[in-house]
Scaffold this motif. Structure first.
Motif, PDB file in Angstrom:
ATOM      1  N   ASN A 195       0.824  -1.217   0.000  1.00 46.13           N
ATOM      2  CA  ASN A 195       0.000   0.000   0.000  1.00 46.13           C
ATOM      3  C   ASN A 195       0.855   1.263   0.000  1.00 46.13           C
ATOM      4  O   ASN A 195       0.531   2.243  -0.672  1.00 46.13           O
ATOM      5  CB  ASN A 195      -0.955  -0.003   1.188  1.00 46.13           C
ATOM      6  CG  ASN A 195      -2.028  -1.049   1.062  1.00 46.13           C
ATOM      7  OD1 ASN A 195      -2.332  -1.521  -0.025  1.00 46.13           O
ATOM      8  ND2 ASN A 195      -2.614  -1.430   2.184  1.00 46.13           N
ATOM      9  N   VAL A 196       1.953   1.255   0.775  1.00 43.41           N
ATOM     10  CA  VAL A 196       2.850   2.413   0.833  1.00 43.41           C
ATOM     11  C   VAL A 196       3.468   2.661  -0.541  1.00 43.41           C
ATOM     12  O   VAL A 196       3.515   3.800  -1.013  1.00 43.41           O
ATOM     13  CB  VAL A 196       3.950   2.196   1.908  1.00 43.41           C
ATOM     14  CG1 VAL A 196       5.082   3.199   1.749  1.00 43.41           C
ATOM     15  CG2 VAL A 196       3.354   2.288   3.297  1.00 43.41           C
ATOM     16  N   ILE A 197       3.925   1.605  -1.206  1.00 42.15           N
ATOM     17  CA  ILE A 197       4.544   1.751  -2.524  1.00 42.15           C
ATOM     18  C   ILE A 197       3.523   2.245  -3.547  1.00 42.15           C
ATOM     19  O   ILE A 197       3.802   3.162  -4.329  1.00 42.15           O
ATOM     20  CB  ILE A 197       5.192   0.427  -2.982  1.00 42.15           C
ATOM     21  CG1 ILE A 197       6.306   0.003  -2.022  1.00 42.15           C
ATOM     22  CG2 ILE A 197       5.704   0.522  -4.417  1.00 42.15           C
ATOM     23  CD1 ILE A 197       7.444   1.001  -1.903  1.00 42.15           C
ATOM     24  N   GLU A 198       2.329   1.666  -3.526  1.00 39.78           N
ATOM     25  CA  GLU A 198       1.285   2.110  -4.463  1.00 39.78           C
ATOM     26  C   GLU A 198       0.960   3.578  -4.250  1.00 39.78           C
ATOM     27  O   GLU A 198       0.839   4.349  -5.209  1.00 39.78           O
ATOM     28  CB  GLU A 198       0.023   1.264  -4.298  1.00 39.78           C
ATOM     29  CG  GLU A 198       0.124  -0.114  -4.889  1.00 39.78           C
ATOM     30  CD  GLU A 198      -1.134  -0.943  -4.671  1.00 39.78           C
ATOM     31  OE1 GLU A 198      -2.122  -0.418  -4.102  1.00 39.78           O
ATOM     32  OE2 GLU A 198      -1.137  -2.117  -5.069  1.00 39.78           O
ATOM     33  N   ALA A 231       2.899   5.894  -2.937  1.00 44.00           N
ATOM     34  CA  ALA A 231       4.042   6.708  -3.352  1.00 44.00           C
ATOM     35  C   ALA A 231       4.098   6.851  -4.868  1.00 44.00           C
ATOM     36  O   ALA A 231       4.379   7.931  -5.390  1.00 44.00           O
ATOM     37  CB  ALA A 231       5.336   6.098  -2.820  1.00 44.00           C
ATOM     38  N   VAL A 232       3.816   5.771  -5.587  1.00 44.58           N
ATOM     39  CA  VAL A 232       3.826   5.816  -7.058  1.00 44.58           C
ATOM     40  C   VAL A 232       2.748   6.771  -7.570  1.00 44.58           C
ATOM     41  O   VAL A 232       2.976   7.543  -8.491  1.00 44.58           O
ATOM     42  CB  VAL A 232       3.646   4.394  -7.645  1.00 44.58           C
ATOM     43  CG1 VAL A 232       3.385   4.448  -9.139  1.00 44.58           C
ATOM     44  CG2 VAL A 232       4.874   3.547  -7.344  1.00 44.58           C
ATOM     45  N   ILE A 233       1.599   6.749  -6.931  1.00 48.22           N
ATOM     46  CA  ILE A 233       0.503   7.624  -7.347  1.00 48.22           C
ATOM     47  C   ILE A 233       0.842   9.089  -7.070  1.00 48.22           C
ATOM     48  O   ILE A 233       0.602   9.965  -7.899  1.00 48.22           O
ATOM     49  CB  ILE A 233      -0.804   7.230  -6.627  1.00 48.22           C
ATOM     50  CG1 ILE A 233      -1.292   5.870  -7.158  1.00 48.22           C
ATOM     51  CG2 ILE A 233      -1.875   8.287  -6.817  1.00 48.22           C
ATOM     52  CD1 ILE A 233      -2.404   5.259  -6.328  1.00 48.22           C
ATOM     53  N   LEU A 234       1.440   9.360  -5.908  1.00 54.18           N
ATOM     54  CA  LEU A 234       1.735  10.746  -5.527  1.00 54.18           C
ATOM     55  C   LEU A 234       2.974  11.318  -6.208  1.00 54.18           C
ATOM     56  O   LEU A 234       3.077  12.535  -6.388  1.00 54.18           O
ATOM     57  CB  LEU A 234       1.924  10.840  -4.005  1.00 54.18           C
ATOM     58  CG  LEU A 234       0.699  10.574  -3.146  1.00 54.18           C
ATOM     59  CD1 LEU A 234       1.072  10.616  -1.668  1.00 54.18           C
ATOM     60  CD2 LEU A 234      -0.397  11.591  -3.445  1.00 54.18           C
ATOM     61  N   GLU A 235       3.911  10.466  -6.558  1.00 58.79           N
ATOM     62  CA  GLU A 235       5.190  10.935  -7.088  1.00 58.79           C
ATOM     63  C   GLU A 235       5.044  11.479  -8.500  1.00 58.79           C
ATOM     64  O   GLU A 235       4.400  10.877  -9.354  1.00 58.79           O
ATOM     65  CB  GLU A 235       6.207   9.785  -7.067  1.00 58.79           C
ATOM     66  CG  GLU A 235       7.606  10.216  -7.371  1.00 58.79           C
ATOM     67  CD  GLU A 235       8.108  11.285  -6.422  1.00 58.79           C
ATOM     68  OE1 GLU A 235       8.493  12.351  -6.913  1.00 58.79           O
ATOM     69  OE2 GLU A 235       8.098  11.071  -5.213  1.00 58.79           O
ATOM     70  N   SER A 236       5.658  12.636  -8.734  1.00 56.46           N
ATOM     71  CA  SER A 236       5.619  13.251 -10.065  1.00 56.46           C
ATOM     72  C   SER A 236       6.941  13.067 -10.809  1.00 56.46           C
ATOM     73  O   SER A 236       7.013  13.301 -12.004  1.00 56.46           O
ATOM     74  CB  SER A 236       5.277  14.731  -9.949  1.00 56.46           C
ATOM     75  OG  SER A 236       6.218  15.371  -9.123  1.00 56.46           O
ATOM     76  N   SER A 237       7.989  12.639 -10.100  1.00 51.53           N
ATOM     77  CA  SER A 237       9.278  12.414 -10.762  1.00 51.53           C
ATOM     78  C   SER A 237       9.446  10.918 -11.074  1.00 51.53           C
ATOM     79  O   SER A 237       8.670  10.098 -10.608  1.00 51.53           O
ATOM     80  CB  SER A 237      10.419  12.901  -9.858  1.00 51.53           C
ATOM     81  OG  SER A 237      10.533  12.075  -8.725  1.00 51.53           O
ATOM     82  N   PRO A 280      11.618  10.679  -0.776  1.00 51.16           N
ATOM     83  CA  PRO A 280      11.214  10.494   0.624  1.00 51.16           C
ATOM     84  C   PRO A 280       9.937  11.245   0.993  1.00 51.16           C
ATOM     85  O   PRO A 280       9.152  10.774   1.815  1.00 51.16           O
ATOM     86  CB  PRO A 280      12.409  11.044   1.409  1.00 51.16           C
ATOM     87  CG  PRO A 280      13.568  10.886   0.498  1.00 51.16           C
ATOM     88  CD  PRO A 280      13.009  11.079  -0.895  1.00 51.16           C
ATOM     89  N   ALA A 281       9.696  12.393   0.358  1.00 45.71           N
ATOM     90  CA  ALA A 281       8.492  13.172   0.669  1.00 45.71           C
ATOM     91  C   ALA A 281       7.218  12.431   0.277  1.00 45.71           C
ATOM     92  O   ALA A 281       6.141  12.724   0.807  1.00 45.71           O
ATOM     93  CB  ALA A 281       8.553  14.521  -0.036  1.00 45.71           C
ATOM     94  N   SER A 282       7.321  11.469  -0.621  1.00 49.22           N
ATOM     95  CA  SER A 282       6.152  10.709  -1.047  1.00 49.22           C
ATOM     96  C   SER A 282       5.843   9.538  -0.118  1.00 49.22           C
ATOM     97  O   SER A 282       4.828   8.876  -0.266  1.00 49.22           O
ATOM     98  CB  SER A 282       6.361  10.160  -2.462  1.00 49.22           C
ATOM     99  OG  SER A 282       6.496  11.215  -3.368  1.00 49.22           O
ATOM    100  N   LEU A 283       6.746   9.270   0.812  1.00 43.92           N
ATOM    101  CA  LEU A 283       6.549   8.179   1.761  1.00 43.92           C
ATOM    102  C   LEU A 283       5.924   8.711   3.055  1.00 43.92           C
ATOM    103  O   LEU A 283       6.146   9.864   3.435  1.00 43.92           O
ATOM    104  CB  LEU A 283       7.884   7.495   2.069  1.00 43.92           C
ATOM    105  CG  LEU A 283       8.581   6.857   0.870  1.00 43.92           C
ATOM    106  CD1 LEU A 283       9.972   6.374   1.263  1.00 43.92           C
ATOM    107  CD2 LEU A 283       7.745   5.711   0.318  1.00 43.92           C
ATOM    108  N   PRO A 284       5.156   7.885   3.748  1.00 42.87           N
ATOM    109  CA  PRO A 284       4.542   8.353   4.999  1.00 42.87           C
ATOM    110  C   PRO A 284       5.590   8.578   6.084  1.00 42.87           C
ATOM    111  O   PRO A 284       6.690   8.032   6.026  1.00 42.87           O
ATOM    112  CB  PRO A 284       3.596   7.209   5.380  1.00 42.87           C
ATOM    113  CG  PRO A 284       4.001   6.041   4.578  1.00 42.87           C
ATOM    114  CD  PRO A 284       4.778   6.539   3.407  1.00 42.87           C
TER     115      PRO A 284
END
Length: 110
Positions: A6-9, A11-17, A22-26
């Motif tokens: 769930n964390v990886i999914e 992060a992939v959704i939120l990440e724009s690069s 690290p900012a995309s991780l909880p």
């Protein structure tokens, strides 16, 4: 494993690069602290008054510990008067296990 997935999914959704930053991780440290204070399920074995008293006792004890058992700082953080905090501590049978607070500059030492 499900939590990691769930964390990886997320992060992939939120990440724009192209790489996960690290900012995309909880904030795992914050989540760990929140989990410590999660409310256990109500089983019907305790009354609402008992559950509320337990919650209040835990909250006061945690805040006292966080403030190194300083009554003034704890009451300020809980947004209640020192008198109200001491009353609640007495009602909930909370005793200070730490060293007593040093007297304030304007209070005479006992």
């Amino acid at each position: 494993m499900r939590e990691l997935r769930n964390v990886i999914e997320r992060a992939v959704i939120l990440e724009s690069s192209p790489e996960i930053q690290p900012a995309s991780l909880p904030d795992f440290h914050l989540e760990g602290r929140l989990r410590k204070t999660e409310i256990s399920p109500v089983t019907g074995a305790h009354s609402l008054d008992d559950l509320m008293a337990d919650f209040e006792r835990q909250l006061i004890n945690n805040t006292l510990d966080q403030n190194r058992y300083n009554i003034s700082k704890t009451s300020e953080q809980l947004k209640i008067s020192r008198h109200a905090l001491r009353y609640r501590m007495q009602r909930l049978n909370i005793n200070l296990d730490a060293e007593p607070e040093p007297p304030a500059a304007h209070e005479p030492a006992a």
